[in-house]
Design a protein around this motif. Structure first.
Motif, mmCIF file in Angstrom:
data_model
loop_
_atom_site.group_PDB
_atom_site.id
_atom_site.type_symbol
_atom_site.label_atom_id
_atom_site.label_comp_id
_atom_site.label_asym_id
_atom_site.label_seq_id
_atom_site.Cartn_x
_atom_site.Cartn_y
_atom_site.Cartn_z
ATOM 1 N N SER A 137 0.832 -1.200 0.000
ATOM 2 C CA SER A 137 0.000 0.000 0.000
ATOM 3 C C SER A 137 0.866 1.250 0.000
ATOM 4 C CB SER A 137 -0.946 -0.001 1.198
ATOM 5 O OG SER A 137 -0.206 -0.053 2.397
ATOM 6 N N VAL A 138 2.044 1.177 0.582
ATOM 7 C CA VAL A 138 3.010 2.268 0.521
ATOM 8 C C VAL A 138 4.163 1.785 -0.352
ATOM 9 C CG1 VAL A 138 4.603 3.717 1.824
ATOM 10 C CG2 VAL A 138 2.391 3.123 2.800
ATOM 11 N N GLY A 139 4.223 2.274 -1.586
ATOM 12 C CA GLY A 139 5.299 1.873 -2.477
ATOM 13 C C GLY A 139 6.632 2.416 -2.000
ATOM 14 N N LYS A 140 7.708 1.711 -2.364
ATOM 15 C CA LYS A 140 9.050 2.142 -1.977
ATOM 16 C C LYS A 140 10.003 1.962 -3.150
ATOM 17 C CE LYS A 140 8.691 0.565 2.837
ATOM 18 N NZ LYS A 140 9.281 -0.360 3.820
ATOM 19 N N VAL A 141 10.999 2.827 -3.203
ATOM 20 C CA VAL A 141 12.140 2.660 -4.090
ATOM 21 C C VAL A 141 13.355 2.603 -3.182
ATOM 22 C CG1 VAL A 141 13.557 3.695 -5.898
ATOM 23 C CG2 VAL A 141 11.067 3.845 -6.029
ATOM 24 N N TYR A 142 14.101 1.505 -3.273
ATOM 25 C CA TYR A 142 15.276 1.283 -2.427
ATOM 26 C C TYR A 142 16.546 1.594 -3.209
ATOM 27 C CZ TYR A 142 12.127 -1.572 0.461
ATOM 28 O OH TYR A 142 11.108 -2.019 1.247
ATOM 29 N N ILE A 143 17.617 1.909 -2.483
ATOM 30 C CA ILE A 143 18.923 2.116 -3.109
ATOM 31 C C ILE A 143 19.999 1.473 -2.240
ATOM 32 C CG2 ILE A 143 19.276 4.368 -1.996
ATOM 33 C CD1 ILE A 143 20.711 5.237 -4.602
ATOM 34 N N THR A 144 20.990 0.895 -2.895
ATOM 35 C CA THR A 144 22.170 0.402 -2.205
ATOM 36 C C THR A 144 23.359 0.554 -3.144
ATOM 37 O OG1 THR A 144 23.074 -1.354 -0.811
ATOM 38 C CG2 THR A 144 22.023 -2.043 -2.863
ATOM 39 N N GLY A 145 24.524 0.704 -2.583
ATOM 40 C CA GLY A 145 25.730 0.893 -3.378
ATOM 41 C C GLY A 145 26.309 2.275 -3.163
ATOM 42 N N PRO A 146 27.280 2.654 -3.993
ATOM 43 C CA PRO A 146 27.994 3.917 -3.777
ATOM 44 C C PRO A 146 27.099 5.146 -3.881
ATOM 45 C CG PRO A 146 28.631 2.930 -5.860
ATOM 46 C CD PRO A 146 27.791 1.926 -5.147
ATOM 47 N N GLY A 147 26.041 5.086 -4.645
ATOM 48 C CA GLY A 147 25.153 6.233 -4.772
ATOM 49 C C GLY A 147 24.407 6.565 -3.496
ATOM 50 N N ALA A 148 24.301 5.620 -2.583
ATOM 51 C CA ALA A 148 23.570 5.845 -1.338
ATOM 52 C C ALA A 148 24.282 6.830 -0.422
ATOM 53 C CB ALA A 148 23.342 4.517 -0.613
ATOM 54 N N ALA A 149 25.550 7.141 -0.713
ATOM 55 C CA ALA A 149 26.305 8.111 0.077
ATOM 56 C C ALA A 149 26.476 9.436 -0.667
ATOM 57 C CB ALA A 149 27.671 7.532 0.428
ATOM 58 N N ASP A 150 25.921 9.536 -1.857
ATOM 59 C CA ASP A 150 26.074 10.715 -2.710
ATOM 60 C C ASP A 150 24.834 11.598 -2.567
ATOM 61 O OD1 ASP A 150 26.255 12.546 -4.789
ATOM 62 O OD2 ASP A 150 26.841 11.065 -6.287
ATOM 63 N N GLN A 151 24.911 12.613 -1.711
ATOM 64 C CA GLN A 151 23.731 13.434 -1.419
ATOM 65 C C GLN A 151 23.161 14.137 -2.647
ATOM 66 O OE1 GLN A 151 22.166 13.186 1.630
ATOM 67 N NE2 GLN A 151 20.531 14.154 0.451
ATOM 68 N N PRO A 152 23.989 14.711 -3.539
ATOM 69 C CA PRO A 152 23.397 15.305 -4.751
ATOM 70 C C PRO A 152 22.624 14.283 -5.596
ATOM 71 C CG PRO A 152 25.629 16.121 -4.446
ATOM 72 C CD PRO A 152 25.420 15.022 -3.437
ATOM 73 N N LEU A 153 23.113 13.049 -5.689
ATOM 74 C CA LEU A 153 22.394 12.003 -6.419
ATOM 75 C C LEU A 153 21.071 11.691 -5.726
ATOM 76 C CD1 LEU A 153 23.597 8.835 -8.104
ATOM 77 C CD2 LEU A 153 21.955 8.600 -6.270
ATOM 78 N N LEU A 154 21.099 11.533 -4.407
ATOM 79 C CA LEU A 154 19.879 11.240 -3.650
ATOM 80 C C LEU A 154 18.852 12.359 -3.816
ATOM 81 C CD1 LEU A 154 21.489 9.850 -0.372
ATOM 82 C CD2 LEU A 154 20.513 8.536 -2.261
ATOM 83 N N ASP A 155 19.332 13.604 -3.824
ATOM 84 C CA ASP A 155 18.428 14.741 -4.021
ATOM 85 C C ASP A 155 17.795 14.702 -5.416
ATOM 86 O OD1 ASP A 155 19.060 15.606 -1.460
ATOM 87 O OD2 ASP A 155 20.512 17.106 -2.160
ATOM 88 N N SER A 156 18.597 14.373 -6.440
ATOM 89 C CA SER A 156 18.077 14.287 -7.814
ATOM 90 C C SER A 156 17.018 13.202 -7.938
ATOM 91 C CB SER A 156 19.215 13.986 -8.802
ATOM 92 O OG SER A 156 20.107 15.056 -8.892
ATOM 93 N N VAL A 157 17.285 12.037 -7.357
ATOM 94 C CA VAL A 157 16.314 10.942 -7.410
ATOM 95 C C VAL A 157 15.040 11.333 -6.654
ATOM 96 C CG1 VAL A 157 15.859 8.561 -6.671
ATOM 97 C CG2 VAL A 157 18.036 9.141 -7.756
ATOM 98 N N GLY A 158 15.202 11.949 -5.506
ATOM 99 C CA GLY A 158 14.043 12.397 -4.724
ATOM 100 C C GLY A 158 13.179 13.383 -5.496
#
Length: 170
Positions: A40-61
């Motif tokens: 009922s609450v969908g999720k998108v998970y991440i693991t790997g080097p991108g999980a520590a890259d705040q600009p990448l996380l912001d772009s995905v968000g």
């Protein structure tokens, strides 16, 4: 780890993932996204080097928030999510269950998926594989967890092409 229909030992799963990450010489070489749209609450998970890259996380968000309301990012994972580094909650990347209709259930929404792929491509990550995990849990139901594996090849393009094939029409 466990699979569909098995009992998962969450403590052993978390320990295994921590040991595996420590044994890799330079950490992960691939970034992995997992898509969980059957809750009922969908999720998108991440693991790997991108999980520590705040600009990448912001772009995905930002990409996820363009087509989903109430998207929330979290690094605090539930017991059954310990193999992932972080997750965005309240996401929908597919058509959903599509009960009582002729629509294909859980068919990817192309513009949302392309937006997600473009957000990762801005940071040099391009799709290299798209495995699907899960399977039948009874004679009337199944669960599937699609994943996208990303790499950072040289000479990549920042444009994404996404194609989904619908082959189960009534």
């Amino acid at each position: 780890m466990g699979c569909c229909g098995t009992k998962v030992d969450h403590d052993k799963s978390k320990q295994y993932m921590q040991e595996m990450r420590q044994q890799l010489p330079y950490g992960f070489h691939n970034l992995i996204l997992g898509i969980k749209d059957q809750n009922s609450v969908g999720k998108v998970y991440i693991t790997g080097p991108g999980a520590a890259d705040q600009p990448l996380l912001d772009s995905v968000g930002r990409a996820l928030a363009q087509s989903n309301t109430g998207v929330r990012f979290s690094r605090v994972m539930s017991d059954y999510d310990v193999m992932w580094d972080a997750a965005w909650h309240n996401t929908r990347l597919t058509s959903g269950m599509a009960a009582f209709s002729f629509a294909k259930p859980y068919f990817p929404k192309g513009k949302i998926v392309v937006g997600l792929l473009d957000a990762l491509a801005e940071h040099g990550w391009v799709p290299t594989a798209g495995p699907n995990f899960g399977g039948p849990i009874s004679d009337k139901a199944s669960v599937d967890w699609p994943a996208i594996v990303f790499g950072k090849p040289e000479g990549y393009t920042k444009e994404a092409l996404f194609m989904a094939i619908k082959d189960q029409n009534v």
